[in-house]
Structure formats: C-alpha cells, structure tokens
Write an enzyme that holds these catalytic residues in place. Structure first.
Site, PDB file in Angstrom:
ATOM      1  N   ASP A   1      23.845  17.528  -6.705  1.00 39.26           N
ATOM      2  CA  ASP A   1      24.487  16.457  -5.931  1.00 39.26           C
ATOM      3  C   ASP A   1      25.935  16.396  -6.395  1.00 39.26           C
ATOM      4  O   ASP A   1      26.298  16.992  -7.416  1.00 39.26           O
ATOM      5  CB  ASP A   1      23.754  15.125  -6.181  1.00 39.26           C
ATOM      6  CG  ASP A   1      24.258  13.972  -5.311  1.00 39.26           C
ATOM      7  OD1 ASP A   1      24.997  14.238  -4.347  1.00 39.26           O
ATOM      8  OD2 ASP A   1      23.926  12.814  -5.614  1.00 39.26           O
TER       9      ASP A   1
ATOM     10  N   CYS B   1      21.176  16.483  -1.243  1.00 32.83           N
ATOM     11  CA  CYS B   1      21.006  15.331  -0.345  1.00 32.83           C
ATOM     12  C   CYS B   1      22.165  15.183   0.643  1.00 32.83           C
ATOM     13  O   CYS B   1      22.008  14.576   1.687  1.00 32.83           O
ATOM     14  CB  CYS B   1      20.836  14.056  -1.158  1.00 32.83           C
ATOM     15  SG  CYS B   1      22.283  13.613  -2.142  1.00 32.83           S
TER      16      CYS B   1
ATOM     17  N   ARG C   1      22.108  -0.879   1.789  1.00 34.53           N
ATOM     18  CA  ARG C   1      22.766   0.082   0.883  1.00 34.53           C
ATOM     19  C   ARG C   1      23.864  -0.688   0.158  1.00 34.53           C
ATOM     20  O   ARG C   1      24.741  -1.270   0.791  1.00 34.53           O
ATOM     21  CB  ARG C   1      23.369   1.253   1.664  1.00 34.53           C
ATOM     22  CG  ARG C   1      24.276   2.114   0.798  1.00 34.53           C
ATOM     23  CD  ARG C   1      24.672   3.420   1.452  1.00 34.53           C
ATOM     24  NE  ARG C   1      23.561   4.349   1.490  1.00 34.53           N
ATOM     25  CZ  ARG C   1      23.697   5.663   1.697  1.00 34.53           C
ATOM     26  NH1 ARG C   1      24.886   6.195   1.882  1.00 34.53           N
ATOM     27  NH2 ARG C   1      22.641   6.455   1.715  1.00 34.53           N
TER      28      ARG C   1
ATOM     29  N   GLN D   1      15.620   8.866  -0.242  1.00 40.10           N
ATOM     30  CA  GLN D   1      16.050  10.266  -0.262  1.00 40.10           C
ATOM     31  C   GLN D   1      15.053  11.132  -1.036  1.00 40.10           C
ATOM     32  O   GLN D   1      14.598  12.172  -0.563  1.00 40.10           O
ATOM     33  CB  GLN D   1      17.438  10.358  -0.939  1.00 40.10           C
ATOM     34  CG  GLN D   1      17.928  11.784  -1.150  1.00 40.10           C
ATOM     35  CD  GLN D   1      18.321  12.453   0.151  1.00 40.10           C
ATOM     36  OE1 GLN D   1      19.131  11.929   0.902  1.00 40.10           O
ATOM     37  NE2 GLN D   1      17.742  13.611   0.437  1.00 40.10           N
TER      38      GLN D   1
ATOM     39  N   HIS E   1      18.067   6.107  -5.391  1.00 41.16           N
ATOM     40  CA  HIS E   1      18.070   6.494  -3.971  1.00 41.16           C
ATOM     41  C   HIS E   1      16.645   6.937  -3.609  1.00 41.16           C
ATOM     42  O   HIS E   1      16.372   8.099  -3.338  1.00 41.16           O
ATOM     43  CB  HIS E   1      19.073   7.623  -3.741  1.00 41.16           C
ATOM     44  CG  HIS E   1      19.460   7.819  -2.303  1.00 41.16           C
ATOM     45  ND1 HIS E   1      18.972   7.029  -1.274  1.00 41.16           N
ATOM     46  CD2 HIS E   1      20.278   8.726  -1.709  1.00 41.16           C
ATOM     47  CE1 HIS E   1      19.488   7.442  -0.135  1.00 41.16           C
ATOM     48  NE2 HIS E   1      20.274   8.470  -0.363  1.00 41.16           N
TER      49      HIS E   1
ATOM     50  N   ARG F   1      14.434  13.269   6.702  1.00 39.94           N
ATOM     51  CA  ARG F   1      14.610  11.851   6.356  1.00 39.94           C
ATOM     52  C   ARG F   1      13.989  10.971   7.437  1.00 39.94           C
ATOM     53  O   ARG F   1      13.393   9.937   7.135  1.00 39.94           O
ATOM     54  CB  ARG F   1      16.108  11.501   6.213  1.00 39.94           C
ATOM     55  CG  ARG F   1      16.878  12.278   5.153  1.00 39.94           C
ATOM     56  CD  ARG F   1      16.665  11.798   3.744  1.00 39.94           C
ATOM     57  NE  ARG F   1      16.818  10.385   3.507  1.00 39.94           N
ATOM     58  CZ  ARG F   1      17.968   9.752   3.293  1.00 39.94           C
ATOM     59  NH1 ARG F   1      19.101  10.421   3.280  1.00 39.94           N
ATOM     60  NH2 ARG F   1      18.013   8.453   3.050  1.00 39.94           N
TER      61      ARG F   1
END
Ligand code: CP
Ligand code: NVA
Length: 309
Positions: free
Chosen positions: A227, A267, A108, A138, A135, A293
């Site tokens: 988000d 998310c 990340r 996700q 991402h 996930r």
C-alpha cells in the site's frame, strides 16, 4: 443491531458467512446490469447514508452499487455541507437525525473516536469505511478475492505485506488472527506495527512474523500485498518517510522470491511502492480486487441488517 467497525470484533463464523454470501451473490449476477437488483431484493426500500471525511473512489462507488443491487438506495453526505463541526450542531443530534432518516450509516473518517461516538448515539448500524487505524471492508474483500483466485481457504496460504504499518495492515493482522493465516510483514525497523496489536495477535494465536528484509518476508508467499507509503492525512515528513522505504518496493525481483503462482494485490490508490512492471503484470489482480469490493460490501450490509442467510 450489528455494526461493522473492526474485524477483531466480529466472530469468525460471521466473517465466513459474509464471504460465503458474497460468493453466492456474485455467481448469480451474470448478465445483470450494474444497477439491476438481485432477484430477492433483500434491502428493498432501505437507505444507506454515507459520509466521507477523506477522499474515496472505490469505497464510495462500491457501497453505492452494493446497496442498489440489494434494491435499496444511497445518499452521500459531504461533511462540509452539514452543521456538524463548524456549524456547531452536536454529533449526538446529527447521529439522531441520520438514524431517523436512514437505515444504515457508513463513515470514512480520520478519527476512530468519532466512529465510536456515532455508534453510541445511533439506532442504526454503522460501518467503518476506513479510519486512521483500520480498513476492515477492504481487507475482508481481499480475503474474498484471495480465496476466489486461489480456490482454497486462506488459512492454507502464506500472505506477505510489504510496506507501511498503516490502517490496511492493521485490519490484515486482525484478519490473519481471525482466519488463521500466516502473515509475514516486511517493513523498516522503525515502521513496525503497533505493539498492542501485535500483543493481541500473539495472545490470540496469531501467526504474524516481522522482517526488516523484504526478500525474507516474501519468501514462499502465495500473496504479496503493499500500500502507499504515505497514507491520506499522514502527518509525517513525507520525503524522509519515502527515503526510509526506498528498499521496500515491490519489484519483479521481490515477486520472484514468492511462489511461482503468487499474486500481487494493492487496495489502491498506488504510489511509488510498487513497480509498474509488477502492478501491470500478469501476477497482479488489482482490478479484480477492486471490483470485488461491491460483492463484499453487499454482504457487509446484509450482515448489518441481520439478513445473512
Ligand atoms: N481502496 C480504497 O478504499 O479506495 P478508496 O480510497 O478510493 O475508497
Ligand atoms: N492506507 C491508505 C489506504 C487508502 C485506501 C490510506 O489510508 O490512505
């Protein structure tokens, strides 16, 4: 060797295989403890090395649990404890060591170029666990969650995103092209998605529509996403940006513009872009979304290890 860096680079055939594998494996885990390995132990003895240059709760936990359920193990590196960067060790030497000690690397980072640099020097698969511009793990998991809840192919659904044009939305645009679903985006004029990505979507027959009026964007949708307005390390005038998004909040009124059985997804972590009423309401599926996930990370790992059935 297969890397998992961006959805746009992966064939729809493989993306669908990843989703299907997640479905199969999830259905077989009733009565399993979190860390019990799946019966076939497909990644027995394999080590996933993960490194987070930005905070993470869900991605960290889900990759850890995912590799354990495949009967491998995980080690999380803290960037401030390596020689890379401040200590002067080169990225290529770091990549070489990670490649010889581990079997897959999840990173990340804020820096998309770093993912590419690592990829260049690695001899093991590299997975993007969120970057400045995408991402993918996700969003692929969100496709899985949507199909699980709606019990139909996402290509038959209308998806709506309300909010900032950030990394998650970029991956959602890529997914909308790959999986061929209609995507309505509701955002202020000056925060529309990057032109090059929209051009790519158009060239590849994407069904992406942009609205500066969120009611219009939400109208008739099956799924509403949002988000945070301010992403991690977002280098903007925060109070100005929050003000610009004042009218772009997902409230019950906006939910009522969507279909009656529409679901709400986020998310996480959340900010002020969604009301408590929606976030904690009946249409919200955020906890199921977060837990899924694990299942999709498992499939992503199997894809990278060339073990998708
Ligand atoms: N959604 C998500 O990636 O959460 P984390 O930042 O906590 O990993
Ligand atoms: N857009 C958010 C996603 C967090 C999971 C961020 O980059 O901070």
């Amino acid at each position: 060797m297969k890397h998992f860096i961006n959805i746009r680079d992966i064939s729809i055939n493989n993306l669908k295989k990843i989703i299907l594998e997640a479905k199969k494996r999830k259905s077989k885990r009733k009565n399993f403890n979190t860390l019990d390995a799946d019966k076939d132990s497909p990644l027995k003895g394999k080590l996933l090395i993960q490194m987070f240059e930005k905070p993470s709760l869900r991605t960290r936990l889900s990759f850890y649990i995912a590799i354990k359920q495949l009967n491998g193990g995980a080690l999380t590196l803290r960037p401030d404890e390596l020689h890379l960067n401040k200590g002067g060790e080169s990225l290529s030497d770091t990549a070489k060591i990670i490649s010889t000690f581990g079997n897959a690397f999840m990173l990340r980072t804020d820096n998309d170029k770093k993912l590419e640099e690592f990829k260049k020097h690695m001899t093991i698969p590299i997975i993007n666990g969120l970057s400045f511009s995408s991402h993918p793990s996700q969003v692929l998991s969100d496709v899985f969650t949507i199909e699980e809840i709606k019990k139909k192919s996402i290509s038959k659904l209308q998806i709506c995103w309300i909010g900032d044009s950030n990394n998650v939305l970029n991956s959602l645009i890529e997914a909308s092209v790959k999986f061929s679903f209609k995507l309505n985006i509701g955002c202020p004029k000056k925060y529309e998605p990057i032109k090059s990505l929209l051009r790519w979507a158009k060239k590849n027959k994407g069904k992406v529509n942009i609205f500066n009026d969120i009611k219009k964007a939400a109208m008739g949708s099956d799924v509403l996403f949002t988000d945070k307005v301010i992403s991690m390390n977002d280098k903007v005038n925060k109070s100005k940006k929050l003000k610009d998004f004042k009218n772009f909040k997902v409230t019950s009124k906006i939910m009522s513009c969507a279909k009656k059985d529409a679901i709400f997804l986020h998310c996480l972590p959340r900010g002020s872009e969604v009301s408590n009423e929606v976030f904690l309401g009946k249409q919200s599926k955020v906890w199921q979304q977060a837990l899924n996930r694990i299942y999709v990370q498992k499939s992503i790992l199997l894809y990278c290890f060339g073990k998708l059935r």
